[in-house]
Design a protein around this motif. Structure first.
Motif, PDB file in Angstrom:
ATOM      1  N   GLY A   5       0.777  -1.229   0.000  1.00  0.00           N
ATOM      2  CA  GLY A   5       0.000   0.000   0.000  1.00  0.00           C
ATOM      3  C   GLY A   5       0.805   1.274   0.000  1.00  0.00           C
ATOM      4  O   GLY A   5       0.399   2.267  -0.601  1.00  0.00           O
ATOM      5  N   GLU A   6       1.942   1.282   0.641  1.00  0.00           N
ATOM      6  CA  GLU A   6       2.763   2.487   0.725  1.00  0.00           C
ATOM      7  C   GLU A   6       3.631   2.694  -0.516  1.00  0.00           C
ATOM      8  O   GLU A   6       4.242   3.735  -0.678  1.00  0.00           O
ATOM      9  CB  GLU A   6       3.649   2.457   1.978  1.00  0.00           C
ATOM     10  N   SER A   8       4.277   2.764  -4.753  1.00  0.00           N
ATOM     11  CA  SER A   8       3.537   3.248  -5.919  1.00  0.00           C
ATOM     12  C   SER A   8       2.950   2.079  -6.703  1.00  0.00           C
ATOM     13  O   SER A   8       3.366   0.924  -6.550  1.00  0.00           O
ATOM     14  CB  SER A   8       4.454   4.062  -6.836  1.00  0.00           C
ATOM     15  N   LYS A  62       0.158   6.070  -4.684  1.00  0.00           N
ATOM     16  CA  LYS A  62       0.329   4.976  -3.728  1.00  0.00           C
ATOM     17  C   LYS A  62      -0.793   3.970  -3.962  1.00  0.00           C
ATOM     18  O   LYS A  62      -1.952   4.350  -4.173  1.00  0.00           O
ATOM     19  CB  LYS A  62       0.266   5.487  -2.293  1.00  0.00           C
ATOM     20  N   LYS A  64      -2.415   2.132  -1.970  1.00  0.00           N
ATOM     21  CA  LYS A  64      -3.506   2.198  -0.994  1.00  0.00           C
ATOM     22  C   LYS A  64      -4.513   3.301  -1.309  1.00  0.00           C
ATOM     23  O   LYS A  64      -5.634   3.276  -0.818  1.00  0.00           O
ATOM     24  CB  LYS A  64      -2.958   2.390   0.417  1.00  0.00           C
ATOM     25  N   ASN A  65      -4.135   4.262  -2.145  1.00  0.00           N
ATOM     26  CA  ASN A  65      -5.024   5.377  -2.470  1.00  0.00           C
ATOM     27  C   ASN A  65      -5.960   5.080  -3.645  1.00  0.00           C
ATOM     28  O   ASN A  65      -6.830   5.886  -3.950  1.00  0.00           O
ATOM     29  CB  ASN A  65      -4.218   6.640  -2.772  1.00  0.00           C
TER      30      ASN A  65
END
Length: 174
Positions: A5-6, A8, A62, A64-65
């Motif tokens: 998640g952190e 890219s 990222k 997670k986004n």
């Protein structure tokens, strides 16, 4: 979803290619010309895969986004980066809205049209019937049907196991 998640979107796909790289410890430490060339090729391949799954416009986000449906496509991209012959998808439409499911159907068809075999474990019958060439149905671990979508759709054992006796009575009445 099993993404980093952190990291890219691009780095998640690059990681998927790790099993195909030849760089050793020495090359990684000293960044030899061959390592730089391989890193460039890996990055280019990752971008090609992201373009294929229509995520190249968010490569620097990222992971997670991303919205849920795009995260699922990113998982597919990472799998495709390994250059598999067979892709196993376990409940890929779980938690998706209808629009995301339709996009998933299109992606699975694109993957299949590349010559890749897709083995799908799925409970979304619309998805299964729309894209499958052959379907095998299990009931409590026992195979009860195997054939084309049309054959499986009309199989009395499948209807009884998944839709119940009342549905079967209604079908007979029609």
């Amino acid at each position: 979803i099993r993404l980093f998640g952190e990291m890219s979107v691009l780095d998640n796909v690059i990681i998927g290619q790790h099993c195909r790289t030849k760089t050793g410890v020495f090359g990684a430490i000293f960044k030899t010309p061959s390592v730089k060339k391989e890193e460039k090729a890996v990055r280019e391949k990752a971008m090609e895969v992201l373009k294929f799954v229509e995520l190249d416009d968010v490569y620097d986000e990222k992971a997670k986004n991303l919205p849920y449906g795009k995260q699922r496509r990113l998982e597919m991209a990472r799998a495709l980066a390994t250059e598999p012959e067979l892709i196993l998808l376990d409940e890929p439409a779980a938690g998706m809205n209808p629009q995301e499911t339709n996009q998933l159907i299109e992606l699975i068809e694109k993957v299949n049209n590349m010559g890749k075999t897709v083995l799908l474990i799925e409970h979304d019958m619309k998805l299964v019937m729309d894209i499958s060439q052959r379907i095998m149905v299990l009931d409590y671990g026992q195979k009860i049907a195997d054939g084309s979508p049309e054959e499986v759709r009309n199989d009395e054992r499948v209807i009884k196991a998944y839709l119940g006796d009342e549905y079967q009575k209604e079908v007979r009445a029609c």
